[in-house]
Design a protein around this motif. Structure first.
Motif, short mmCIF file in Angstrom:
data_model
loop_
_atom_site.label_atom_id
_atom_site.label_comp_id
_atom_site.label_asym_id
_atom_site.label_seq_id
_atom_site.Cartn_x
_atom_site.Cartn_y
_atom_site.Cartn_z
N TYR A 205 0.85 -1.19 0.00
CA TYR A 205 0.00 0.00 0.00
C TYR A 205 0.88 1.23 0.00
O TYR A 205 1.91 1.31 0.67
CB TYR A 205 -1.05 0.00 1.11
N GLU A 206 0.47 2.16 -0.84
CA GLU A 206 1.28 3.34 -1.15
C GLU A 206 1.32 4.29 0.05
O GLU A 206 0.31 4.52 0.72
CB GLU A 206 0.68 4.06 -2.36
N ARG A 207 2.52 4.83 0.31
CA ARG A 207 2.68 5.81 1.39
C ARG A 207 3.16 7.16 0.86
O ARG A 207 3.22 8.13 1.59
CB ARG A 207 3.70 5.30 2.42
N GLN A 208 3.51 7.20 -0.41
CA GLN A 208 4.10 8.42 -0.96
C GLN A 208 3.08 9.55 -0.97
O GLN A 208 1.94 9.38 -1.40
CB GLN A 208 4.59 8.16 -2.40
N ARG A 209 3.51 10.73 -0.49
CA ARG A 209 2.65 11.90 -0.45
C ARG A 209 2.95 12.80 -1.64
O ARG A 209 4.09 12.88 -2.09
CB ARG A 209 2.85 12.68 0.85
N SER A 210 1.90 13.45 -2.14
CA SER A 210 2.08 14.31 -3.29
C SER A 210 0.92 15.30 -3.38
O SER A 210 -0.05 15.20 -2.63
CB SER A 210 2.16 13.48 -4.58
#
Length: 365
Positions: A205-210
């Motif tokens: 599951y993705e954790r990257q913030r943008s």
């Protein structure tokens, strides 16, 4: 398209109908199931099954009338051509003159009565009696009611078709994921046995913030995997990044089955989980998350009573059996085909619903 009714009188509903509330139920003379001893339906304030509550061995109303819900979801009208018992705050409209109850029930539904309330909304008989309605001649009332009834019959049939396909898809999913039904390889040979894995083995599951457009919050996710809407007013805010092929799932009240297979890049709130496939076909991952088994697993460790949330660590530890990628693609193709059929049936339903809306606008505006 029907022409607008002529020679119309504007009236208050109370000028045309005697309006009364249902009152208390006589529980000693009622039963849950219909029988020769309890033949008369009992109706209450509910939208499901036209408000059917049970059956009685007596009746209060005899003849053509329509009822209007007076509590909770107020203002929903149903024409009734039978002997029955109304109960509690269900409002009964009995014609004082020669009028068509089906026509006026449709008109009340079109009016969409709204009651402002800080508690449970209630519609009283005096309030309903003041609602303004249009009264064409009786022959025109009947023609309009017959036309709308014919459209309603088509809508009901289309709703039944959608429900039937939804049920078929659910059954197929159960058979495929339980391996009760298996596909063959293109050369007719059997596919290999499925391998024991966990969800964390096949995706992350993705954790990257943008920051970016196509923002999705839990409120933008449609129930029963109906897709999403986008709120680009939050485009300048920070969110979790997602990409085409990722599966998004609402982590709030997951039992509502809110999930979406992304077809574009965007951002979402932290209450939306983004599953990025690492060693699984994206379409298969989506159907895995769309399965009842997945939702049951998530809910088994969800925290909170009113707004339960899934536990991320628990979710990624979900045990599963995984087919090879060729069989994954066949499963995805099968379920996607069924989904396309359902979407087509829903689009046809929406067309008929829009047609009825247009007819009502011409007749009652």
């Amino acid at each position: 398209m029907a022409s607008k009714a002529t020679n119309i009188q504007d009236k208050a509903l109370g000028e045309l109908f005697y309006i009364s509330a249902g009152g208390d139920i006589d529980k000693n003379n009622c039963a849950a199931k219909q029988s020769k001893d309890y033949p008369y339906p009992v109706y209450a304030n509910a939208l499901v099954n036209d408000g059917l509550y049970g059956y009685a061995n007596y009746y209060k109303i005899d003849g053509n009338t329509f009822t209007v819900t007076g509590r909770g979801d107020v203002g929903h009208a149903v024409a009734r051509h039978c002997m029955y018992v109304p109960i509690v705050r269900l409002l009964v409209c009995q014609p004082s003159m020669d009028d068509d109850v089906d026509f006026f029930a449709e008109q009340i539904n079109y009016a969409r009565i709204f009651i402002e309330s800080t508690g449970v909304p209630q519609l009283t008989a005096p309030q309903l009696s003041k609602i303004k309605v249009k009264r064409p001649s009786l022959p025109e009332q009947r023609k309009i009611a017959d036309l709308l009834s014919a459209v309603d019959d088509i809508i009901a049939a289309q709703e039944a078709e959608v429900a039937a396909w939804e049920k078929r898809k659910k059954g197929v999913m159960q058979k495929l994921f339980s391996q009760e039904v298996r596909f063959k390889a293109d050369d007719g040979s059997d596919f290999p046995d499925w391998e024991e894995k966990t969800l964390g083995d096949i995706c992350m599951y993705e954790r990257q913030r943008s920051e970016g457009a196509n923002f999705v919050g839990t409120e933008n996710m449609l129930k029963d995997f109906g897709g999403v809407t986008f709120d680009n007013s939050n485009a300048d805010g920070s969110g979790t990044l997602y990409h085409p092929g990722d599966t998004l799932m609402s982590n709030i009240r997951p039992y509502l089955k809110k999930a979406w297979l992304a077809d574009r890049k965007g951002t979402c709130s932290t209450d939306v989980l983004v599953f990025h496939p690492t060693s699984v076909e994206p379409g298969y991952l989506y159907w895995l998350i769309a399965s009842d088994a997945f939702v049951r697993y998530v809910m088994s460790a969800a925290k909170g009573s009113k707004m339960p949330r899934g536990d991320k660590k628990h979710i990624m530890e979900m045990p599963l059996l995984l087919p090879n990628k060729d069989e994954q693609r066949k499963i995805d193709d099968c379920l996607s085909f069924l989904n396309d059929v359902i979407i087509k049936a829903k689009n046809e339903l929406a067309k008929w619903q829009e047609l009825k809306k247009g007819l009502l606008q011409q007749m009652f505006v």
